[in-house]
Design a protein around this motif. Structure first.
Motif, PDB file in Angstrom:
ATOM      1  N   THR A  95      29.407  51.187  42.463  1.00 40.51           N
ATOM      2  CA  THR A  95      30.276  51.909  43.409  1.00 40.51           C
ATOM      3  C   THR A  95      30.647  53.272  42.853  1.00 40.51           C
ATOM      4  N   SER A  96      30.953  53.315  41.555  1.00 42.59           N
ATOM      5  CA  SER A  96      31.299  54.582  40.906  1.00 42.59           C
ATOM      6  C   SER A  96      30.139  55.569  41.001  1.00 42.59           C
ATOM      7  N   LYS A  97      28.928  55.087  40.763  1.00 36.81           N
ATOM      8  CA  LYS A  97      27.752  55.958  40.821  1.00 36.81           C
ATOM      9  C   LYS A  97      27.546  56.501  42.235  1.00 36.81           C
ATOM     10  N   LEU A  98      27.717  55.647  43.255  1.00 32.05           N
ATOM     11  CA  LEU A  98      27.558  56.081  44.644  1.00 32.05           C
ATOM     12  C   LEU A  98      28.599  57.130  45.013  1.00 32.05           C
ATOM     13  N   ALA A  99      29.850  56.922  44.563  1.00 35.28           N
ATOM     14  CA  ALA A  99      30.913  57.888  44.857  1.00 35.28           C
ATOM     15  C   ALA A  99      30.605  59.242  44.220  1.00 35.28           C
ATOM     16  N   ARG A 100      30.073  59.229  43.012  1.00 38.35           N
ATOM     17  CA  ARG A 100      29.756  60.488  42.325  1.00 38.35           C
ATOM     18  C   ARG A 100      28.591  61.207  43.015  1.00 38.35           C
ATOM     19  N   ILE A 101      27.564  60.454  43.383  1.00 39.06           N
ATOM     20  CA  ILE A 101      26.425  61.064  44.094  1.00 39.06           C
ATOM     21  C   ILE A 101      26.897  61.651  45.420  1.00 39.06           C
ATOM     22  N   TYR A 102      27.744  60.911  46.120  1.00 36.32           N
ATOM     23  CA  TYR A 102      28.327  61.368  47.388  1.00 36.32           C
ATOM     24  C   TYR A 102      29.059  62.704  47.196  1.00 36.32           C
ATOM     25  N   ALA A 103      29.876  62.806  46.143  1.00 37.96           N
ATOM     26  CA  ALA A 103      30.636  64.031  45.881  1.00 37.96           C
ATOM     27  C   ALA A 103      29.711  65.185  45.521  1.00 37.96           C
ATOM     28  N   ILE A 104      28.674  64.912  44.722  1.00 37.41           N
ATOM     29  CA  ILE A 104      27.750  65.974  44.312  1.00 37.41           C
ATOM     30  C   ILE A 104      26.986  66.516  45.519  1.00 37.41           C
ATOM     31  N   ILE A 105      26.501  65.614  46.372  1.00 42.57           N
ATOM     32  CA  ILE A 105      25.751  66.052  47.565  1.00 42.57           C
ATOM     33  C   ILE A 105      26.640  66.898  48.476  1.00 42.57           C
ATOM     34  N   LEU A 106      27.870  66.432  48.719  1.00 43.00           N
ATOM     35  CA  LEU A 106      28.787  67.196  49.558  1.00 43.00           C
ATOM     36  C   LEU A 106      29.067  68.566  48.956  1.00 43.00           C
TER      37      LEU A 106
END
Length: 451
Positions: A95-106
């Motif tokens: 979940t942490s990895k997905l949240a970080r990828i989400y933030a980077i893409i945005l």
């Protein structure tokens, strides 16, 4: 407005100092906290300084380039927040990895659209520069608004999880400060991010909110021990935890800093200018000599307290600056009263042992001399060969025993430092004969061959 731009430059410099100093002073920090605090400080510094420079710059093309740097620092600042919160809130690694990828893409999407030249229209007013929203780039502004909203919702959700999973009061206090600082950041983004959408000229205040967040994170790491175990946040605890006296003297030989253990000497009146001879049973000249020797190396001495009831092993050394010049004296002392008393008891016991051995040796030597004297009479008067042989063996063994007793007395002399080594000639054959006589009888009684 010109004054606000100058304030932004100063705040930015302060935030940079916080981030860099934390990074340099906490090399032993565990995890990525050291890097996160550094990123907070640098990003908020670039954020503040960039908007401050835009306000002071009258070259609109240069303003546009500076703005790109500011947008990059804003996006990186928010990504840093996501990374920190995901690491601390206790969610699953996936979940942490997905949240970080989400933030980077945005953040990448926001930078590509919102950092375009022309999104802001710059206006020069008397002695400062400001900007309005360009209607032709409404999509970029909408994407930026959506980006801030989505990131803020993500951070708010993760923060709630962090609060639920962590029951420590210091953590809850820190999280309260984090929420407040992020609301402050959101509030300060209104004048320069959202108001221009309504045709109002921007007031560059968002950097102040970013600096507030950075300082809160720094405070949480330094003062509240909110992230990890570092020497920086346990140094004071160790200083008072040790059952060892630590006193720092200034160059005037006055007490400057004491730990908890040392306060028994200083007492309640800590404002008084105490010196070494006020704490230990030592006169001023001896104290001066102690400090002079400590300038060159670690100097050790045993001192008694003023009441002479406790003994201390005291070590002192001068602390030096980068120019090898002393700026204070570090004094460490340990209570060795029990050790000193144990040594005294040992010395008394050792003296009693030496006296006992000396007395015993004298007492034993008297009957041995009588035996040897009577045996001497047998050697002189007897004519029986067997008896003479027995008598010679008695004489040899008796003299050997007498030598051993004299050796016991020699130990006493050695302990008293009175033993003298005298070079004399001796008869090797007689020496070997004495050994044979002392061992042969026991060997034969056990059926052993003695060659």
């Amino acid at each position: 407005m010109w004054f606000l731009n100058c304030v932004l430059l100063m705040i930015g410099a302060t935030a940079a100092v916080f981030g860099i100093s934390f990074f340099l002073r906490n090399k032993e920090s565990t995890g990525n906290i050291r890097l996160y605090i550094f990123s907070y400080g640098i990003c908020s510094a670039i954020w503040c300084i960039s908007y401050g420079l835009i306000g002071l710059c009258d070259n609109f093309e240069l303003c546009a380039n500076i703005r790109k740097l500011a947008i990059f620092s804003i996006d990186l600042f928010l990504v840093t927040e996501v990374f920190l919160v995901t690491e601390m809130c206790g969610i699953k690694p996936r979940t942490s990895k997905l949240a970080r990828i989400y933030a980077i893409i945005l953040s990448i999407i926001d930078f590509l659209f919102y950092s375009q030249t022309g999104v802001d229209m710059y206006i020069r007013k008397s002695n400062y520069t400001t900007w309005k929203a360009n209607p032709d780039f409404s999509l970029a502004r909408n994407i930026q608004s959506a980006y801030i909203g989505l990131i803020w919702v993500l951070l708010f959700s993760l923060g709630i999880v962090w609060i639920i999973k962590n029951q420590k009061r210091r953590q809850k206090r820190f999280l309260t400060m984090v929420f407040i600082s992020n609301f402050i950041l959101l509030f300060f983004t209104l004048p320069d991010t959202f108001l221009p959408n309504f045709g109002i000229t921007a007031i560059p205040t968002s950097g102040i909110g970013a600096a507030a967040c950075a300082i809160v994170m720094w405070y949480g790491a330094i003062k509240l021990n909110s992230f990890d175990i570092r020497m920086g946040n346990i140094r004071d605890t160790i200083f008072d935890f040790l059952e060892v006296g630590i006193i720092i003297f200034d160059m005037n030989q006055d007490v400057a800093v004491v730990n908890r253990y040392s306060r028994q000497f200083v007492g309640e009146n800590e404002d008084k200018a105490y010196q070494l001879y006020d704490l230990f049973n030592i006169d001023k000249d001896e104290a001066d000599d102690f400090f002079n020797k400590a300038l060159d190396d670690i100097y050790s001495v045993r001192l008694w307290d003023k009441s002479e009831s406790k003994a201390y092993s005291v070590k002192m050394s001068a602390a030096r600056d980068d120019f090898n010049e002393p700026f204070c004296f570090m004094c460490v002392f340990v209570d060795i009263t029990e050790e000193v008393e144990a040594v005294k008891k040992f010395e008394i016991a050792n003296l009693a042992k030496s006296r006992f051995l000396a007395q015993m040796s004298h007492e034993i030597r008297t009957p041995i001399n009588a035996v040897l004297g009577m045996n001497e009479m047998i050697l002189r008067e007897s004519e029986d060969k067997d008896i003479l042989e027995y008598s010679e063996n008695i004489d040899s063994a008796g003299n050997t025993l007498l030598t051993l007793i004299n050796s016991i007395l020699d130990f006493s002399k050695i302990e008293d430092g009175k033993m003298d080594i005298i070079p004399v000639k001796y008869d090797t054959a007689s020496f070997i004969n004495d050994i044979v006589n002392s061992v042969l009888q026991r060997a034969e009684s056990k059926g052993l061959a003695f060659n």
